[in-house]
Motif scaffolding. Structure first.
Motif, PDB file in Angstrom:
ATOM      1  N   LEU A 169       0.914  -1.367   0.199  1.00  0.00           N
ATOM      2  CA  LEU A 169      -0.016  -0.014  -0.134  1.00  0.00           C
ATOM      3  C   LEU A 169       0.956   1.190   0.055  1.00  0.00           C
ATOM      4  CD1 LEU A 169      -2.604  -1.070   2.560  1.00  0.00           C
ATOM      5  CD2 LEU A 169      -2.713  -1.087   0.034  1.00  0.00           C
ATOM      6  N   GLU A 170       1.931   1.302   0.579  1.00  0.00           N
ATOM      7  CA  GLU A 170       2.673   2.507   0.879  1.00  0.00           C
ATOM      8  C   GLU A 170       3.627   2.886  -0.252  1.00  0.00           C
ATOM      9  OE1 GLU A 170       5.379  -0.892   1.984  1.00  0.00           O
ATOM     10  OE2 GLU A 170       3.445  -0.245   2.303  1.00  0.00           O
ATOM     11  N   ASN A 171       3.460   1.970  -1.414  1.00  0.00           N
ATOM     12  CA  ASN A 171       4.144   2.329  -2.580  1.00  0.00           C
ATOM     13  C   ASN A 171       3.042   2.945  -3.872  1.00  0.00           C
ATOM     14  OD1 ASN A 171       6.350   1.222  -1.669  1.00  0.00           O
ATOM     15  ND2 ASN A 171       5.558  -0.671  -2.143  1.00  0.00           N
TER      16      ASN A 171
ATOM     17  N   LEU B 135      13.447  -2.528  -5.540  1.00  0.00           N
ATOM     18  CA  LEU B 135      14.459  -1.777  -6.416  1.00  0.00           C
ATOM     19  C   LEU B 135      15.282  -1.225  -5.482  1.00  0.00           C
ATOM     20  CD1 LEU B 135      11.868   0.033  -8.809  1.00  0.00           C
ATOM     21  CD2 LEU B 135      13.628  -1.991  -9.391  1.00  0.00           C
ATOM     22  N   PRO B 136      16.427  -1.254  -5.594  1.00  0.00           N
ATOM     23  CA  PRO B 136      17.455  -0.229  -5.052  1.00  0.00           C
ATOM     24  C   PRO B 136      17.200   1.083  -5.642  1.00  0.00           C
ATOM     25  CG  PRO B 136      18.606  -1.399  -6.772  1.00  0.00           C
ATOM     26  CD  PRO B 136      17.200  -2.063  -6.987  1.00  0.00           C
TER      27      PRO B 136
ATOM     28  N   VAL C 251      10.074   5.793  -6.906  1.00  0.00           N
ATOM     29  CA  VAL C 251      10.276   4.751  -6.170  1.00  0.00           C
ATOM     30  C   VAL C 251       9.962   4.888  -4.366  1.00  0.00           C
ATOM     31  CG1 VAL C 251      11.990   2.965  -5.359  1.00  0.00           C
ATOM     32  CG2 VAL C 251      11.996   3.748  -7.751  1.00  0.00           C
ATOM     33  N   SER C 252       9.182   4.394  -3.811  1.00  0.00           N
ATOM     34  CA  SER C 252       9.209   4.344  -2.328  1.00  0.00           C
ATOM     35  C   SER C 252       9.420   3.049  -1.673  1.00  0.00           C
ATOM     36  CB  SER C 252       7.703   4.935  -2.125  1.00  0.00           C
ATOM     37  OG  SER C 252       7.364   5.143  -0.643  1.00  0.00           O
ATOM     38  N   ASN C 253      10.314   2.930  -0.970  1.00  0.00           N
ATOM     39  CA  ASN C 253      10.700   1.736  -0.045  1.00  0.00           C
ATOM     40  C   ASN C 253      10.942   0.662  -1.191  1.00  0.00           C
ATOM     41  OD1 ASN C 253      10.505   3.091   2.477  1.00  0.00           O
ATOM     42  ND2 ASN C 253       8.091   2.709   2.277  1.00  0.00           N
ATOM     43  N   GLY C 254      11.591   0.690  -2.169  1.00  0.00           N
ATOM     44  CA  GLY C 254      11.817   0.012  -3.224  1.00  0.00           C
ATOM     45  C   GLY C 254      10.605  -0.634  -4.031  1.00  0.00           C
TER      46      GLY C 254
END
Length: 640
Positions: free
Chosen positions: A116-118, A297-298, A329-332
């Protein structure tokens, strides 16, 4: 603000004019019950096709059941239905549909859920928003054909009455003195996850060669005393060498089998989806949008961003690429939806690969970098001919997929663009329309001419114009568009009929996909479900044809007899089963119809992304002028 009632087995959301989708979508994604969306007349949300497309994506990602109640706009109802949502004109009609068993259990394919956070960047919910429970009046019907019938099983919806912000009581959930209807609890039936594709090999001990036993001492005759020891030594040595050689060969073979190359690690998926803006004369509106979800994802380097690209086929003389946009990108994790161009062009028709690059964040690139060191993740549909004895036309996985969802050469010859899946859905829905109109007319007026005309239309779509002579008298008028009826739904002239029926042709390409070398275990399970559905649909449509054959042979007086109504009811039931499916009472399992088949066939157009190997080199497609629209470079959340 939006009213919400979740005191029963449904979450009923009343979407008011001031509600915004950025606030509404998180609430929808956070629901644990089947959702009923009631749209106010001036509601701003769900006024555009993109709104329904985004909701469909949320529905699939979170495995939701969503039903619309739209009483004021036939256009919005059609948009919702085209995107696979059941639509009713009132809550009373929904209640009637549930009690009559029209809403039945569906089987959904499991899909990876995006954290959800992405999903903040795209407007997809990050977490459920807490809204004060407020209620709407369910008024709920004949179902506008949808592409995904919801799941239901009996429980109860409680009537609730609330007040608006001004203190004015809202309408009750049900009318006064009306018994509370029983609404079933909807519980999607999810496919179980597949077994691992690459099981870990277990090494088994290999027996070492036994030590050679000393040969017994033999006292030879004096005449052979010089030759025999030499022969025995040679034989013994040969045996020892053979045993050692066999051991070495077996050991090498075993090691080569035990040490398998691990499968590339997938970091996400790109899925082709359809907006539903279809056109009978083109392939538009089919596979005209894509949704990209990646994880693990880095973080990109300093002053760098990830960019996503759709690429043309490897063997194109003038390859092209389409910029999908930059990834936030958020938290990968990252999510991106590309809504396609203004013409709703079929993207699967011209592209078959996806590439993620890591490039300069300050200047948006016009095409993927030629420097392979900037390539990060890649995926493609295989264009290598499948090695199968019956693959005489050297079709690849990509060929079979395009025939189903984009363009089929046989259909193109008869001016039917868009692929087999589209025409199966369209023509079966017409069968439902024609059969459904017969009962009321027969009961009201017993208009034999009308009954006969509708039956002839049904047979034209089932047989196809080439073989319609089998069921209609000579010189019978053709009551449908000749072009749209050139290919029949059913095989009526044997397995080698030309052109092949939609059912037989789709079955051929589904089985062709299974012959691909990279057909995974989940794909094989999915194909088994699709072919099972095809068999059921074929059986139901065949029964419709059998009833129609009886009616067209009747004279006017016979059509007016009660026996005809029995045949009409049977045609209606079987055409509805073929389109929407049927709950098998003996197994309590859903036998799926064309709606389910259509949606899940579209889900085959999904690409897995894996890391690009160091040192990869390839002919990189170049941008063709005019290929991109300016909006292609705008992050999705910034579009309006």
């Amino acid at each position: 603000m939006m009213k919400k009632n979740d005191s029963g087995d449904f979450s009923v959301l009343y979407v008011e004019p001031e509600d915004d989708k950025l606030a509404l979508f998180p609430v929808i994604a956070g629901q644990k019950k089947p959702i009923v969306l009631m749209l106010a007349e001036q509601a701003r949300t769900f006024q555009r096709p993109d709104d329904f497309t985004m909701l469909k994506h949320i529905k699939r990602q979170y495995e939701l059941t969503i039903i619309f109640v739209i009483s004021h706009s036939g256009q919005l109802a059609q948009l919702a239905a085209k995107n696979g949502f059941p639509v009713y004109q009132s809550m009373e009609q929904l209640v009637q549909a549930v009690s009559s068993g029209q809403l039945v259990r569906q089987r959904a394919l499991t899909r990876p859920t995006i954290p959800l956070e992405n999903q903040v960047a795209s407007g997809i919910p990050t977490r459920p928003l807490q809204q004060p429970p407020r209620v709407t009046q369910p008024n709920l019907p004949p179902v506008i054909p949808s592409r995904q019938p919801p799941v239901v099983a009996p429980q109860q919806l409680s009537p609730v009455r609330t007040q608006s912000a001004a203190g004015i009581p809202s309408r009750p959930t049900f009318r006064a003195n009306q018994p509370e209807p029983v609404l079933p609890t909807m519980q999607p039936f999810l496919a179980t996850s597949a077994e691992p594709i690459f099981p870990t090999s277990q090494s088994s001990p290999v027996a070492a060669p036994q030590q050679q036993q000393p040969l017994p001492v033999v006292t030879p005759p004096k005449a052979r005393s010089k030759r025999l020891p030499t022969m025995l030594t040679v034989i013994t040595g040969a045996l020892i060498l053979a045993i050692i050689g066999s051991f070495l060969i077996f050991s090498h073979s075993f090691q080569s089998m035990a040490v398998q190359t691990p499968a590339p690690t997938s970091v996400g998926r790109l899925s082709f989806i359809s907006s539903g803006q279809v056109n009978e004369n083109t392939s538009q509106g089919i596979a005209d949008q894509v949704v990209l979800d990646v994880h693990s994802l880095p973080n990109p380097g300093a002053n760098k961003k990830y960019y996503a690209w759709l690429l043309g086929d490897k063997n194109q003389n003038d390859p092209t690429s389409i910029a999908l946009g930059a990834l936030n990108v958020s938290n990968g994790n990252a999510h991106l939806m590309y809504p396609g161009d203004s013409q709703h062009s079929n993207l699967l028709l011209t592209t078959s690969r996806v590439l993620l690059t890591e490039e300069d964040a300050t200047v948006t690139p016009m095409s993927p970098s030629m420097d392979t060191h900037s390539w990060r993740y890649y995926g493609e549909f295989s264009s290598t001919p499948i090695k199968a004895p019956d693959n005489v036309k050297n079709y690849s996985y990509l060929d079979h997929l395009r025939h189903l969802l984009a363009s089929d050469p046989t259909l193109n010859e008869v001016e039917l663009p868009g692929g087999l899946n589209n025409w199966l859905y369209r023509n079966t829905s017409k069968i439902v329309e024609w059969t459904g109109s017969m009962r009321e007319t027969w009961e009201d007026t017993k208009d034999s001419a009308f009954i006969r005309r509708q039956t002839m239309r049904v047979l034209a779509y089932l047989d196809g114009t080439t073989f319609l002579y089998k069921d209609l008298p000579p010189k019978s008028p053709l009551l449908v568009n000749e072009r749209l009826a050139r290919v029949g739904l059913l095989e009526v002239n044997g397995p080698n009929q030309e052109p092949p029926s939609y059912m037989a042709h789709i079955d051929h390409h589904l089985r062709g996909l299974l012959q691909a070398d990279d057909a995974s275990a989940p794909l094989r399970k999915q194909m088994n479900d699709l072919t099972t559905s095809m068999s059921d649909i074929n059986s139901w449509l065949s029964q419709v044809r059998s009833d129609a054959q009886k009616i067209v042979k009747m004279d006017d007086n016979q059509i007016k007899q009660p026996m005809t109504l029995t045949l009409i009811n049977d045609m209606i039931a079987n055409s509805n089963h073929a389109f929407a499916g049927q709950l098998d009472p003996s197994t309590n399992q859903m036998r799926q119809g064309v709606i389910w088949l259509h949606d899940h066939m579209e889900s085959l157009a999904t690409l897995d992304l894996t890391p690009v190997k160091p040192g990869t080199s390839s002919v990189m497609p170049q941008m063709v002028p005019g290929q991109l629209s300016p909006r292609a470079f705008v992050p999705y959340r910034a579009r309006r």
